[in-house]
Design a protein around this motif. Sequence first.
Motif, PDB file in Angstrom:
ATOM      1  N   LEU A  25      13.981 -17.534   4.969  1.00 32.44           N
ATOM      2  CA  LEU A  25      13.510 -16.678   6.052  1.00 32.44           C
ATOM      3  C   LEU A  25      12.655 -15.530   5.531  1.00 32.44           C
ATOM      4  O   LEU A  25      11.637 -15.179   6.127  1.00 32.44           O
ATOM      5  N   ALA A  26      13.059 -14.952   4.409  1.00 36.62           N
ATOM      6  CA  ALA A  26      12.279 -13.866   3.816  1.00 36.62           C
ATOM      7  C   ALA A  26      10.920 -14.376   3.336  1.00 36.62           C
ATOM      8  O   ALA A  26       9.905 -13.689   3.493  1.00 36.62           O
ATOM      9  N   ILE A  28       9.201 -16.964   4.550  1.00 39.11           N
ATOM     10  CA  ILE A  28       8.378 -17.240   5.733  1.00 39.11           C
ATOM     11  C   ILE A  28       7.838 -15.933   6.313  1.00 39.11           C
ATOM     12  O   ILE A  28       6.664 -15.838   6.685  1.00 39.11           O
ATOM     13  N   LEU A  29       8.672 -14.911   6.371  1.00 38.11           N
ATOM     14  CA  LEU A  29       8.232 -13.616   6.865  1.00 38.11           C
ATOM     15  C   LEU A  29       7.141 -13.035   5.968  1.00 38.11           C
ATOM     16  O   LEU A  29       6.148 -12.482   6.452  1.00 38.11           O
ATOM     17  N   LEU A  30       7.270 -13.181   4.667  1.00 42.84           N
ATOM     18  CA  LEU A  30       6.264 -12.700   3.724  1.00 42.84           C
ATOM     19  C   LEU A  30       4.943 -13.454   3.904  1.00 42.84           C
ATOM     20  O   LEU A  30       3.868 -12.843   3.885  1.00 42.84           O
ATOM     21  N   MET A  31       5.008 -14.765   4.111  1.00 44.83           N
ATOM     22  CA  MET A  31       3.800 -15.547   4.324  1.00 44.83           C
ATOM     23  C   MET A  31       3.093 -15.121   5.613  1.00 44.83           C
ATOM     24  O   MET A  31       1.860 -15.018   5.650  1.00 44.83           O
ATOM     25  N   ILE A  32       3.839 -14.865   6.661  1.00 45.80           N
ATOM     26  CA  ILE A  32       3.249 -14.416   7.923  1.00 45.80           C
ATOM     27  C   ILE A  32       2.608 -13.046   7.746  1.00 45.80           C
ATOM     28  O   ILE A  32       1.496 -12.799   8.236  1.00 45.80           O
ATOM     29  N   LEU A  33       3.251 -12.160   7.025  1.00 47.20           N
ATOM     30  CA  LEU A  33       2.708 -10.828   6.774  1.00 47.20           C
ATOM     31  C   LEU A  33       1.410 -10.906   5.974  1.00 47.20           C
ATOM     32  O   LEU A  33       0.427 -10.236   6.301  1.00 47.20           O
ATOM     33  N   ILE A  34       1.381 -11.727   4.951  1.00 48.93           N
ATOM     34  CA  ILE A  34       0.171 -11.868   4.132  1.00 48.93           C
ATOM     35  C   ILE A  34      -0.959 -12.473   4.958  1.00 48.93           C
ATOM     36  O   ILE A  34      -2.107 -12.035   4.868  1.00 48.93           O
ATOM     37  N   GLN A  35      -0.665 -13.469   5.797  1.00 48.55           N
ATOM     38  CA  GLN A  35      -1.693 -14.058   6.652  1.00 48.55           C
ATOM     39  C   GLN A  35      -2.241 -13.025   7.637  1.00 48.55           C
ATOM     40  O   GLN A  35      -3.438 -12.996   7.909  1.00 48.55           O
ATOM     41  N   PHE A  36      -1.387 -12.167   8.148  1.00 49.62           N
ATOM     42  CA  PHE A  36      -1.818 -11.102   9.052  1.00 49.62           C
ATOM     43  C   PHE A  36      -2.757 -10.134   8.334  1.00 49.62           C
ATOM     44  O   PHE A  36      -3.796  -9.739   8.879  1.00 49.62           O
ATOM     45  N   ILE A  37      -2.425  -9.773   7.108  1.00 46.41           N
ATOM     46  CA  ILE A  37      -3.270  -8.871   6.321  1.00 46.41           C
ATOM     47  C   ILE A  37      -4.610  -9.529   6.011  1.00 46.41           C
ATOM     48  O   ILE A  37      -5.661  -8.891   6.086  1.00 46.41           O
ATOM     49  N   VAL A  38      -4.589 -10.813   5.669  1.00 45.63           N
ATOM     50  CA  VAL A  38      -5.832 -11.542   5.401  1.00 45.63           C
ATOM     51  C   VAL A  38      -6.691 -11.591   6.665  1.00 45.63           C
ATOM     52  O   VAL A  38      -7.914 -11.455   6.605  1.00 45.63           O
TER      53      VAL A  38
END
Length: 130
Positions: A25-26, A28-38
């Motif tokens: 879960l952590a 997946i949350l990190l991947m979503i955060l990085i995609q948002f920043i990108v």
Amino acid sequence: MKKWKSKFKNEEGSATIEFLGIVPLALILLMILIQFIVGINGVLVTQSAANEYANVYSITKSPEEAQQAANNILSSTGDYLQMNEITTPAAGAKEFETTVSVNLNMVFLPDSISAPSIPYSTTAYGRVIE
């Protein structure tokens, strides 16, 4: 019966199991955060490319030079930002507008998956300097 009760009350290793349950879960949350920043970076770079196009065109009146300047900015991001088109202003107009359209690709999905890209476009306005 007391043996079974003592085994079920023993909590050794429960922290490890809870940690292993939280790690995916952590991530997946990190991947979503990085995609948002990108994605935010892609929007800012696209706006910068549109502004650069307007600046260069207002000075040189050359759509080729202005497009090259915008392409230089868009190519600085890597392969997650793909340019669709840059609209060129009408020749001879003093005031103009240009639109830069791009596709934002997903960073963490492999190329073998045909993931949808996110289209984005921005407009910049300018005036030819004489």
